[in-house]
Design a protein around this motif. Structure first.
Motif, mmCIF file in Angstrom:
data_model
loop_
_atom_site.group_PDB
_atom_site.id
_atom_site.type_symbol
_atom_site.label_atom_id
_atom_site.label_comp_id
_atom_site.label_asym_id
_atom_site.label_seq_id
_atom_site.Cartn_x
_atom_site.Cartn_y
_atom_site.Cartn_z
ATOM 1 N N LYS A 775 36.256 32.551 29.517
ATOM 2 C CA LYS A 775 36.685 33.949 29.466
ATOM 3 C C LYS A 775 35.787 34.830 30.350
ATOM 4 O O LYS A 775 36.260 35.734 31.049
ATOM 5 N N LEU A 776 34.499 34.531 30.282
ATOM 6 C CA LEU A 776 33.554 35.338 31.067
ATOM 7 C C LEU A 776 33.757 35.138 32.551
ATOM 8 O O LEU A 776 33.769 36.099 33.341
ATOM 9 N N ILE A 777 33.947 33.856 32.952
ATOM 10 C CA ILE A 777 34.056 33.562 34.377
ATOM 11 C C ILE A 777 35.356 34.131 34.936
ATOM 12 O O ILE A 777 35.433 34.553 36.101
ATOM 13 N N ILE A 795 28.665 46.607 30.630
ATOM 14 C CA ILE A 795 28.104 46.314 29.292
ATOM 15 C C ILE A 795 28.867 45.175 28.630
ATOM 16 O O ILE A 795 28.277 44.307 27.968
ATOM 17 N N LYS A 796 30.219 45.116 28.811
ATOM 18 C CA LYS A 796 31.005 43.998 28.258
ATOM 19 C C LYS A 796 30.571 42.673 28.867
ATOM 20 O O LYS A 796 30.439 41.651 28.185
ATOM 21 N N LEU A 802 25.235 37.376 27.082
ATOM 22 C CA LEU A 802 24.185 37.168 26.069
ATOM 23 C C LEU A 802 24.704 36.369 24.879
ATOM 24 O O LEU A 802 23.945 35.620 24.242
ATOM 25 N N GLU A 803 25.994 36.525 24.520
ATOM 26 C CA GLU A 803 26.576 35.719 23.457
ATOM 27 C C GLU A 803 26.562 34.248 23.825
ATOM 28 O O GLU A 803 26.268 33.374 22.991
ATOM 29 N N LEU A 823 25.649 59.609 27.553
ATOM 30 C CA LEU A 823 26.091 58.864 28.732
ATOM 31 C C LEU A 823 27.564 58.477 28.575
ATOM 32 O O LEU A 823 27.942 57.771 27.630
ATOM 33 N N GLU A 824 28.421 58.930 29.475
ATOM 34 C CA GLU A 824 29.852 58.588 29.454
ATOM 35 C C GLU A 824 30.050 57.303 30.261
ATOM 36 O O GLU A 824 30.191 57.314 31.486
ATOM 37 N N THR A 825 30.034 56.179 29.541
ATOM 38 C CA THR A 825 30.025 54.868 30.210
ATOM 39 C C THR A 825 31.322 54.566 30.952
ATOM 40 O O THR A 825 31.300 53.849 31.962
#
Length: 935
Positions: A775-777, A795-796, A802-803, A823-825
């Motif tokens: 999913k990350l890749i 951040i996602k 990190l998970e 901070l409006e990310t």
């Protein structure tokens, strides 16, 4: 017979030895600037307290025999003599003028001064200076062939002497005539006369003087007998000096008060044979003589008496209430405290040792080289003569003290115990080098050339202070109090001691202190450099004042000092001086001035202070002062040359030199105390140094420069634009290359983790890991095409990464992501994959090598609308301790290159730095900081 007091010690004598052109001095005067002038038969002399400057025919005088002077308020010094040219000296230049009558010889015996106006007056004529000519003043005579005396006055024009020589006819400008009578004793005698102010006229004879008020015609007659107690005085003249009317003649000088009585009179000793004197601004008296030049007497010395001139006086001490002076080869003299005179008391032509009063025996002792003279109460004087003794001299005692029923005295070899009846020696105690004895606390203290000794229980022993040896040569001992003594040394100053502790009187170091006197809590030292007075303040003695030659001492070698009421009785190698105790320090600095300005060794005139520039030029400025103090050799002042110097410089030199000054306007300033002076001068530039020439050259150069710059700029502008476009394209290509370089790195690490779980036969974990990784890749590949992403997407990605790493570390990895509420990310952008490599380093190079659970913290904080900060913190072993340091460095290098290119695109300004989390503790960890600003 009373010992007569000497006056010659009071006066400073200025003669041909000091630089006078002649000892024949007619008159002395002080001008408006403060200079003292001497009129001699060999020229005029200007004196500033240090330098005698003589003006003669070489300088422009028509004769050197100058016998009269008048200083005017405008700074001029008018000179008088029998000659064909008369004038004044101003700024050291001599001006001489002839009469309008051809070949006229002036005889201005009765010249008057009214303000700045000088009226040359002889027996029959008066002149004043108009257009550089002495012009004859004409007056209307009421008597034919009778000369009239011109008067400068608003209503009076002249005087005429009556035929009976007993009245003066006052002729007014309107023709009115009034008479002033009762002048017979003056007009029939040889006399001086003249106008001294705009409303006063005077006559003087040997016995009297008269002042006429020209406004009221009131005549004031005074005689010298009533005024100053003398019958007559020759050469008496009245002068207006320093805004005072002074009268002077042979033997006296004084000041006339509002009623024309003589006050502040000073009687000049006959031995000086003086015929004129003058009182200057500081009340110093200047005395003119025909044979011995000038005598100067300052204000302080007028109140001082002197005795025993050229005689050596050893000591002045108290004998049973009487003050006795020990005078070399004269004997012992007693002081009359009322008359302040000395009279013989005990005659002695031998070398004197001391005079002592022993209170216990009620006896006075007068001790000399071969004799001891004893004077007991109500008994005749006894004389003990030792000239026939085996030693041919007094070996009994040079000073005597009394203790426990015996007399003790010191001699060349030690101390004698002496029978008080016949002065025979009972016992001797050897101790060489004794200078003084004193009884203190039931023991005898001995001043020796090798420190302090004590004599107690018939034993001589050394006195130590704080268990330290004091070996300085002690000349005398003075009792300060019941507990303290003063040790006066030969070349080391004075010391206070209680026989345990010892400390030196401040600023007495290296002085020869012959003796001392204690007055209440004050200490007076008699030294080889004058007198020092100390006062007790907060249990500490401080130096209050010094008394030296300028204060009236006849010699700096002071042998002894005695304070009686308000007088200081000083014994010196040149007699005795009796000074008032409360005496002001004489200081007579009247002014400072710039004496001379020279340019390239050429004196610059007062009217021309501008000169042309020359290379290696030299400007020399001579500075001087008007100071009639006796000790005026240490004249110091501050100076600066503006605009070259901004700060004041202090110096004692009288000649200041400046080299190679550039063209400019300069102001040289000096100051000392409250006196300030300045002189301005200009160094003019040469033609090629002028401002207009430099301006033309500069304008030409600027024009050429800008034309050249414009041409080159236009030529290279297209090339520069093309190069910038190419560089921008190159930066984008290089940035994409870096991103492609970082993506495989991340993939490699993730596959390594999956391989790790497979090798561990942990298929469940590897499957779970593989699902998250896929999913990350997939998300990564979707975003890798973008240059920037939102901070929410970044951040996602970090959370997913990190998970995955948390699975690999088997729950030994914790992470936290903290986001600033401000901070409006979703609206904030960040370069793609900027943070992930640093988070990866924190995990793999920080937490990986840690034995216990580690934590990675990521903080996002807003700084301003365009700027935010990202902190990546781990509590691992630290980058410096990681085993994979080379890999970390490689990754960091890639990051630094990427940041460089990002900043080059001018869309971002990104700052990055790292540091240890706990640099001073054993706990490690690392913190990486990004400061990201979008443009």
């Amino acid at each position: 017979m009373l010992w007569s007091f000497s006056y010659s010690q009071q006066f400073t004598n200025i003669t041909v030895k000091e630089g006078l052109p002649s000892n024949h001095v007619y008159k002395t005067i002080q001008d408006a600037n403060g200079f003292i002038w001497f009129a001699t038969d060999k020229g005029l002399v200007k004196y500033n307290g240090n330098t005698l400057k003589t003006f003669t025919t070489r300088n422009g005088l028509s004769t050197n025999d100058i016998w009269g002077m008048h200083p005017t308020p405008d700074g001029k010094l008018w000179y008088l003599s029998k000659t064909s040219k008369l004038g004044y000296i101003e700024n050291d230049s001599v001006y001489a003028f002839e009469s309008e009558l051809k070949n006229e010889i002036f005889t201005p015996n009765y010249t008057s001064q009214i303000g700045n106006k000088i009226i040359l007056t002889s027996n029959s004529r008066s002149h004043h200076l108009i257009n550089n000519k002495w012009t004859l003043l004409h007056v209307n005579n009421s008597l034919k062939n009778k000369p009239s005396l011109y008067i400068k006055h608003p209503t009076i024009t002249a005087f005429e002497t009556g035929t009976a020589l007993d009245t003066i006819k006052v002729i007014y400008k309107n023709g009115q005539i009034k008479k002033v009578a009762n002048l017979k004793s003056i007009l029939t005698s040889i006399h001086y006369r003249g106008q001294i102010t705009d409303n006063l006229f005077y006559w003087t004879t040997d016995k009297e003087y008269s002042i006429l008020n020209l406004n009221t015609l009131k005549l004031y007659k005074r005689n010298f007998k009533d005024e100053i107690g003398i019958e007559k005085s020759q050469h008496t003249r009245v002068n207006f000096i320093n805004n005072q009317i002074q009268i002077a003649g042979r033997g006296f000088v004084g000041i006339l008060d509002a009623n024309f009585h003589i006050t502040k009179t000073f009687l000049i000793p006959k031995k000086l044979d003086a015929h004129f004197a003058m009182i200057d601004k500081t009340e110093t008296i200047w005395i003119a003589t025909f044979l011995n030049g000038i005598y100067q007497l300052n204000k302080v010395k007028k109140n001082i008496k002197y005795a025993f001139e050229h005689e050596k006086v050893y000591k002045t001490n108290n004998l049973n209430g009487a003050i006795i002076a020990n005078v070399y080869n004269q004997g012992f003299f007693k002081y009359d405290t009322d008359k302040k005179t000395f009279s013989p008391y005990v005659k002695e032509t031998e070398y004197l040792f001391s005079s002592i009063y022993l209170d216990s025996l009620k006896t006075e002792f007068f001790i000399s080289e071969n004799k001891i003279k004893r004077l007991r109460e109500n008994q005749k004087k006894e004389v003990f003569d030792f000239s026939n003794s085996p030693y041919y001299s007094n070996q009994i005692g040079r000073k005597l003290v009394y203790l426990n029923g015996y007399i003790y005295g010191h001699y060349s070899g030690g101390i004698n115990k002496i029978n008080q009846q016949d002065l025979s020696i009972i016992k001797s105690y050897m101790q060489r080098g004794i200078n003084d004895l004193i009884v203190f606390n039931q023991q005898i203290l001995i001043a020796t050339t090798n420190g302090l000794k004590k004599f107690k229980n018939e034993i001589i022993s050394e006195v130590s202070f704080n268990q330290q040896k004091f070996s300085k040569s002690i000349l005398s001992i003075t009792k300060v109090s019941k507990t303290d003594l003063l040790l006066n040394t030969d070349g080391f100053g004075s010391f206070i001691t209680n026989l345990n502790e010892i400390y030196q009187l401040p600023k007495s170091e290296f002085l020869i202190v012959n003796n001392a006197f204690v007055e209440n809590k004050n200490i007076w030292l008699a030294t080889n450099s004058g007198i020092l007075k100390y006062v007790l303040s907060n249990n500490t003695y401080i130096l209050e004042k010094e008394i030296v030659l300028a204060n009236g001492l006849p010699s700096l070698q002071v042998n002894d000092i005695y304070i009686y009421k308000n007088d200081i009785i000083v014994s010196t190698n040149n007699g005795i001086a009796i000074l008032p105790k409360k005496q002001e320090t004489p200081y007579q600095l009247l002014d400072i001035y710039i004496d001379k300005l020279s340019y390239n060794n050429q004196v610059v005139t007062q009217d021309n202070h501008a000169f042309k520039y020359s290379e290696n030029n030299n400007v020399s400025i001579a500075v001087s002062s008007i100071d009639f103090s006796e000790n005026n050799t240490n004249f110091s002042y501050n100076y600066k040359l503006e605009p070259l110097q901004n700060n004041w410089q202090t110096t004692e030199t009288t000649l200041i030199n400046f080299n190679n000054l550039q063209p400019n306007k300069y102001v040289f300033k000096i100051e000392s105390q409250n006196f300030k002076k300045k002189i301005e001068f200009t160094i003019s530039p040469l033609w090629y140094q002028t401002l207009w020439f430099k301006s033309i050259v500069l304008l030409t150069l600027i024009t050429l420069f800008f034309r050249t710059v414009w041409y080159l700029s236009k030529r290279s502008q297209q090339q520069k634009s093309k190069k910038l476009f190419q560089e921008k394209q190159l930066s984008e290509i290089q940035l994409k290359a870096l991103r492609s370089q970082m993506n495989p790195h991340f993939v490699f690490n993730s596959l390594a983790a999956i391989q790790y779980f497979i090798n561990e036969n942990n298929f469940e974990a590897s499957e779970k890991y593989l699902v998250k990784f896929s999913k990350l890749i997939r998300r990564f590949f979707e975003l890798s095409k973008e240059n920037t992403i939102s901070l929410t997407e970044e951040i996602k990605l970090l959370t997913n990464y990190l998970e995955i790493e948390k699975l690999r570390f088997r729950e030994q990895l914790e992470y936290k992501i903290n986001i600033d509420d401000l901070l409006e990310t979703n609206k904030t952008k960040i370069p793609t994959m900027l943070l992930q490599p640093i988070v990866e380093n924190a995990v793999n190079h920080g937490i990986f090598n840690k034995f216990e659970t580690g934590t990675v913290t990521i903080n996002f904080k807003k700084i301003d609308t365009l700027t935010y900060k990202v902190l990546i913190i781990d509590d691992g072993v630290g980058f410096v301790n990681t085993k994979s340091k080379s890999k970390k460095v490689k990754s960091s290098n890639v990051l630094q290159q990427r940041l460089t290119y990002l900043n080059t695109l001018e869309e971002w300004k990104i700052t990055y730095f790292t540091k240890e989390l706990h640099p001073k503790n054993d706990e490690k960890g690392n913190i990486s900081t990004f400061i990201i600003k979008s443009k």
